[in-house]
Write a protein that holds these residues in place. Structure first.
Motif, short mmCIF file in Angstrom:
data_model
loop_
_atom_site.label_atom_id
_atom_site.label_comp_id
_atom_site.label_asym_id
_atom_site.label_seq_id
_atom_site.Cartn_x
_atom_site.Cartn_y
_atom_site.Cartn_z
N ASP A 33 0.84 -1.19 0.00
CA ASP A 33 0.00 0.00 0.00
C ASP A 33 0.88 1.24 0.00
N LEU A 34 0.90 1.93 -1.12
CA LEU A 34 1.79 3.07 -1.29
C LEU A 34 1.55 4.14 -0.24
N ARG A 35 0.29 4.36 0.07
CA ARG A 35 -0.05 5.40 1.04
C ARG A 35 0.56 5.08 2.40
N LEU B 83 7.21 13.51 -3.26
CA LEU B 83 6.88 13.72 -4.67
C LEU B 83 7.28 12.47 -5.44
N LEU B 84 6.42 12.04 -6.36
CA LEU B 84 6.78 10.89 -7.19
C LEU B 84 6.80 11.30 -8.65
N LYS B 85 7.66 10.62 -9.40
CA LYS B 85 7.83 10.96 -10.81
C LYS B 85 6.62 10.50 -11.61
N LYS B 86 6.16 11.37 -12.52
CA LYS B 86 5.00 11.02 -13.32
C LYS B 86 5.36 11.01 -14.79
N GLY B 87 5.97 12.10 -15.26
CA GLY B 87 6.42 12.16 -16.66
C GLY B 87 7.93 12.28 -16.67
N LYS B 88 8.45 12.74 -17.80
CA LYS B 88 9.90 12.82 -17.95
C LYS B 88 10.50 13.72 -16.86
N VAL C 103 4.23 1.58 -6.13
CA VAL C 103 3.80 2.33 -7.33
C VAL C 103 3.30 1.35 -8.38
N ALA C 104 4.09 0.28 -8.59
CA ALA C 104 3.71 -0.71 -9.60
C ALA C 104 2.37 -1.34 -9.24
N PHE C 105 2.20 -1.62 -7.94
CA PHE C 105 0.96 -2.24 -7.50
C PHE C 105 -0.23 -1.30 -7.73
N ASP C 106 -0.01 -0.03 -7.41
CA ASP C 106 -1.05 0.97 -7.61
C ASP C 106 -1.44 1.07 -9.08
N GLU C 107 -0.40 1.09 -9.91
CA GLU C 107 -0.66 1.19 -11.35
C GLU C 107 -1.48 0.01 -11.84
N THR C 108 -1.06 -1.18 -11.37
CA THR C 108 -1.79 -2.39 -11.79
C THR C 108 -3.23 -2.31 -11.33
N LYS C 109 -3.37 -1.86 -10.05
CA LYS C 109 -4.71 -1.77 -9.49
C LYS C 109 -5.57 -0.79 -10.31
N ASN C 110 -4.96 0.36 -10.61
CA ASN C 110 -5.70 1.37 -11.37
C ASN C 110 -6.05 0.88 -12.77
N ILE D 103 13.25 8.36 -8.64
CA ILE D 103 11.82 8.04 -8.80
C ILE D 103 10.96 9.02 -8.01
N GLY D 104 11.62 9.85 -7.19
CA GLY D 104 10.86 10.83 -6.45
C GLY D 104 11.74 11.62 -5.51
N TYR D 105 11.09 12.50 -4.74
CA TYR D 105 11.83 13.27 -3.74
C TYR D 105 11.06 13.26 -2.43
N LEU D 106 11.87 13.23 -1.36
CA LEU D 106 11.28 13.43 -0.03
C LEU D 106 11.56 14.87 0.36
N GLY D 107 10.51 15.63 0.59
CA GLY D 107 10.71 17.04 0.93
C GLY D 107 10.39 17.29 2.39
N ILE D 108 11.26 18.03 3.09
CA ILE D 108 10.97 18.33 4.49
C ILE D 108 11.19 19.82 4.75
N ALA D 109 10.61 20.26 5.86
CA ALA D 109 10.83 21.64 6.29
C ALA D 109 11.86 21.60 7.40
N GLU D 110 13.06 21.87 7.02
CA GLU D 110 14.15 21.84 8.00
C GLU D 110 14.02 23.05 8.91
N HIS D 111 14.18 22.81 10.17
CA HIS D 111 14.03 23.93 11.10
C HIS D 111 15.22 24.87 10.98
N PRO D 112 15.01 26.19 10.77
CA PRO D 112 16.16 27.08 10.55
C PRO D 112 17.14 27.10 11.73
N GLN D 113 16.57 26.95 12.94
CA GLN D 113 17.47 26.99 14.09
C GLN D 113 18.13 25.64 14.37
N ARG D 114 17.59 24.59 13.78
CA ARG D 114 18.15 23.26 14.05
C ARG D 114 18.50 22.57 12.75
#
Lengths: 120, 568
Positions: free
Chosen positions: B29-31, B53-58, B155-162, B119-130
Motif C-alpha cells: 500500500d503506497l499510502r 513527490l513521485l515521478k510522473k512524466g519525464k 507504485v507498480a501495484f497501484d498502477e496495476t490496481k488502477n 523516482i521521487g523526492y522526499l521534501g521536508i521543512a528543515e528547522h532554521p534553528q536546528r
C-alpha cells in the motif's frame, strides 16, 4: 426469462426494507421501480435495500436507484444498501455509487445510520 | 565491558531501521509506505511538515503524500528544470520554478533513487534553528534507501490496481452496450425502449437530469424545464455535431444565451443523435449527482449508448410505419375486391352477338368502368368510362357512376336525358378537377341498331369486315365539368354480320413503352384492321397482349379496359 423478486418488509423502526432476490436486469427493472413507486406513494422515504440474494445488477437496475434518490432525499429520507456480495458490490463500486449512497455490511448497520441521522 | 555502550548505541540505531524496513517491505500500500516514511523522518528530526513527490512524466513530479500540509496540494504537479541526484535546498536559483513547494515551507528535497534513477523526492521543512546534522542526514539517506524498493513495488501495484479498475470499467461499459443492443432488438414499443435507455444512462453515468431534443417531433425531458430547450433545439442540433462539453461551446455571441442556459440547467454535455451522419437530435446530459466531471471517455460511451438507442428507436418507428402500411395495403386489397365486384363477372348472352370485356387496373384500385346490362325492353346497355385520377378517390367515383347507371337503366328515359342526369349528378357532387369520360349505348339485338351517346370518351371503333373503321363520336362534354345545358347528342349505327365494335379506355391508346412513347389510337386502328375476321374474344385477347407487349418493362400507368362485341 430471468427471475427477480422484491419483498417489502416493514421494520419496527419506521424503516422499510426491500429484499432483492435474483437477477436485476433490463427485463426485471420494472419490478423494482414499482416497489419504489409504491413506497413513495405511501410516503415511506426511509428505505434499506437488502442485496443479500441479489445475484446480478445491470446498469438499468442501477438507474432505478438514480431515478428515485433525489425525491427520497428531498423528503428527508434516504436509500441505503446492505448485504451485497463482493460481485454485486464491485458493479456498484465501478460506477461510483459508494460516493452517493451509504453501502454498508448489514441491514442493522444501515438502520443505525438512519437512527444517527434522526438524532442529529 | 568497554564495548558494551558502543553495541547498545548501534542497537538503538539499527533496531528501528530493521523494524522500519520490515514494516514497509511487508506492505504494497503506497499510502502506508510513504506515510510511514514521512512520519519516521519527521519524528526523528522533530519537524512538522513533509511531502513525498513521485515521478510522473519525464520531468514531471506530483505530490503523492504529505503530512502537516493542506490536503488540497496532494496530486499537484511540478515541472522540474533538471533532475538532481543530490539534495536540493531552497532557495535555489535553478529551481525557481518550484517556488510553490518552498512556499509550503518545504526547504529541502532528498532524492529517492531506485537502481540509480530518481523516482521521487522526499521534501521536508528543515528547522532554521536546528539544521540537519550529518548523522541525521545519514539516517534520512538510509531510510530512503531502505524505502526505495518498497515505493517502487507500491507504485507498480497501484498502477496495476488502477489499470485493472479502468479495465473493469471498460468491460462493464461494453457489457452494458452489448446487453442493451440485445435488449433493444426485442423491443418494439417506443416508450419501453426510451425507459430502458434512460434507466441505463442514469445507472451507468450517475445522473438523473437529461433531455432528448429531437429535431422533428416531441422531445423528452427529465428534471429539466422544457420551454427553453424546445425553443432552441435547432441551435443545439446545429452545434452538437460531435459530443461536446457545455464549457467548450464557443464563446460566440449567438451561442452565449444558450451556453448560459445550459450551464444554469446543469447540462454538462451535448451528445448528437445521428442517422447516416445527419444529426436528428441531441441528448443533453446533466451533471452527475456526485458532481465529478465527465471524462472524454464517458462522453464517448454515452454517445455509443445514445446512438444505439436512437437507431433502435428509428427502427421501431419504421416498423410501426411498415405495420400501418401493411394495414393500409390490406384495406386497399379489400377495396379492390369490392371494386372488382362492381365490374361484371360474366357478361349476359346477347342473341346474335358475341361480347367480351376486360379490365386490368394499374394500381390496386382503379377508375375504369365497363358494364353490359340487360334492359327490360330487350335491349342491352353497354357502358365504358374512365374516371380522372387514380387510386382510391377514382375508384369511389367510379362506384358512384356504376350505381347511377344501374339506377337509371330501368327508368324510362332517352339515352341523351339519362346522360344529362348523370352529368348533373357528378357535377353537383364532385370538385371541378374530377371528371369522367363516358360512353354508353343501347344495343337492340332485333334491329341490330346500336344507339349511343359519347360524353368525351375515346370514340369507339366500328370495324367492318372490309377493314373500314368508323368512330362513334356523337354526344357531348365530358361528365362532371359543366351543368347540362345543351342536351347530349345521340348517334346510332347499324351493325351487320361481321361488324365489330371496339370500346377502349386511354389506358390502351396511351400505353407507354420503356422510352415513354404512347401506343396511339392510329396504331391501334392499324392493329385491329388485321383482326377483322377474328371473333370478339380473340380480338380482345390480341389487343390486350399487344398492349402488354408494347409496354413491357415500363410501369403500367393507367387502367386498361376493353369491351368488344361483334354481330354474328
Amino acid at each position: 426469462m430471468s427471475d427477480f423478486k422484491v419483498m417489502v418488509r416493514e421494520r419496527n423502526d419506521n424503516i422499510h426494507t426491500l429484499e432483492l432476490k435474483g437477477y436485476l436486469d433490463a427485463h426485471t427493472t420494472p419490478v423494482l421501480e414499482d416497489a419504489f413507486q409504491k413506497l413513495l406513494s405511501e410516503k415511506k422515504y426511509r428505505i434499506i435495500v437488502n442485496c443479500k440474494d441479489l445475484s446480478y445488477i445491470s446498469s438499468a437496475g442501477l438507474g432505478v436507484f438514480m431515478a428515485f434518490i433525489e425525491d427520497v432525499r428531498a423528503e428527508e429520507g434516504d436509500i441505503k444498501m446492505s448485504d451485497m456480495t463482493p460481485k454485486v458490490f464491485n458493479i456498484f463500486d465501478l460506477l461510483g455509487f459508494p460516493m452517493l449512497y451509504d453501502i454498508v455490511k448489514t441491514e442493522d448497520e444501515a438502520a443505525k445510520k438512519f437512527a444517527e441521522k434522526s438524532v442529529r | 565491558m568497554t564495548h558494551q555502550p558502543h553495541t547498545s548505541a548501534a542497537n538503538t540505531e539499527l533496531l528501528p531501521l530493521l523494524e522500519f524496513s520490515s514494516v514497509i517491505n511487508s506492505s504494497l500500500d503506497l499510502r502506508f509506505i510513504l506515510g510511514t516514511l514521512l512520519l519516521t523522518v519527521m519524528g526523528k528530526l522533530l519537524i512538522s511538515k513533509g511531502v513525498v513527490l513521485l515521478k510522473k512524466g519525464k520531468k514531471t513530479f506530483y505530490i503523492e503524500n504529505g503530512k502537516g500540509v493542506p490536503k488540497e496540494i496532494l496530486r499537484t504537479e511540478f515541472e522540474f528544470p533538471l533532475i538532481s541526484k543530490k539534495k536540493i535546498s531552497f532557495p535555489d536559483k535553478k529551481y525557481k520554478a518550484l517556488q510553490a513547494i518552498s512556499s509550503l515551507g518545504i526547504n529541502c528535497l532528498y532524492p529517492i533513487l531506485s537502481q540509480d534513477t530518481v523516482i521521487g523526492y522526499l521534501g521536508i521543512a528543515e528547522h532554521p534553528q536546528r539544521p540537519v546534522t550529518k548523522e541525521q542526514q545519514k539516517f534520512i539517506d538510509t531510510l530512503i534507501n531502505v524505502s526505495a524498493a518498497a515505493i517502487d513495488k507500491g507504485v507498480a501495484f497501484d498502477e496495476t490496481k488502477n489499470s485493472n479498475r479502468a479495465l473493469d470499467g471498460k468491460i462493464q461499459q461494453l457489457k452494458t452496450l452489448f446487453d442493451l443492443g440485445k435488449e433493444f432488438n426485442g423491443i418494439l414499443e417506443q416508450e419501453q425502449l426510451l425507459k430502458m435507455f434512460s434507466l441505463t444512462l442514469m445507472g451507468q453515468v450517475g445522473t438523473n437530469r437529461y433531455a432528448i431534443c429531437f429535431k422533428e417531433g416531441k422531445s423528452i425531458y427529465s428534471r429539466i424545464p422544457v420551454d427553453y430547450l424546445e425553443a432552441d433545439k435547432h441551435a443545439i442540433c446545429e452545434l452538437a455535431t460531435a459530443p461536446l462539453f457545455t464549457q467548450k461551446i464557443p464563446d460566440k455571441k449567438k451561442y452565449l444565451k444558450l451556453k448560459n442556459h445550459l450551464t444554469k440547467e446543469k447540462i454538462a454535455a451535448l451528445i448528437p443523435l445521428e442517422l447516416q451522419n445527419e444529426v436528428h437530435g441531441v441528448l443533453c446530459l446533466g451533471e452527475r449527482l456526485r458532481k465529478d466531471p465527465y471524462t472524454q471517455g464517458d462522453l464517448e460511451f454515452v454517445y455509443s449508448l445514445a446512438n444505439l438507442a436512437f437507431v433502435s428507436l428509428e427502427n421501431t418507428r419504421l416498423f410501426q410505419e411498415a405495420v400501418e402500411k401493411r394495414k393500409l395495403e390490406s384495406e386497399l386489397l379489400i377495396a379492390r375486391e369490392i371494386q372488382q365486384g362492381l365490374l361484371p363477372q360474366t357478361l349476359p348472352d346477347v342473341k346474335g352477338f358475341e361480347i367480351s370485356g376486360v379490365n386490368i387496373s394499374s394500381k390496386q384500385v382503379g377508375g375504369d368502368y365497363y358494364d353490359v346490362i340487360p334492359a327490360s325492353d330487350g335491349k342491352f346497355i353497354i357502358v365504358i368510362g374512365d374516371v380522372s385520377g387514380k387510386g382510391t378517390p377514382a375508384s369511389l367515383l367510379m362506384a358512384n357512376v356504376q350505381a347511377t347507371v344501374h339506377a337509371l337503366v330501368p327508368v324510362n328515359l332517352s339515352l341523351s336525358e339519362a346522360t344529362g342526369r348523370i352529368n348533373d349528378l357528378i357535377h353537383r357532387n364532385t370538385s371541378a378537377d374530377k371528371f369522367i369520360t363516358f360512353f354508353w349505348g343501347a344495343l337492340d339485338p332485333l334491329t341490330k341498331i346500336f344507339h349511343y351517346v359519347n360524353a368525351g370518351h375515346n370514340p369507339p371503333f366500328v370495324l367492318r369486315p372490309n377493314g373500314n373503321i368508323e368512330r362513334l363520336e356523337n354526344g357531348g362534354l365530358i361528365l362532371g365539368i359543366l351543368k347540362t345545358s345543351i342536351p347530349y347528342e345521340e348517334g346510332n349505327v347499324k351493325l351487320n354480320s361481321g361488324d365489330c365494335v371496339i370500346l377502349f379506355t386511354d389506358g390502351v391508346s396511351e400505353a407507354m413503352d420503356v422510352s415513354g412513347h404512347d401506343y396511339t389510337e392510329e396504331r391501334l386502328e392499324q392493329f385491329v384492321k388485321g383482326l377483322r375476321h377474328e371473333s370478339a374474344r380473340v380480338i380482345l385477347e390480341k389487343i390486350k397482349n399487344e398492349i402488354q407487349q408494347y409496354a413491357l418493362g415500363a410501369p403500367q400507368s393507367d387502367d386498361i379496359t376493353l369491351v368488344v362485341f361483334k354481330a354474328l
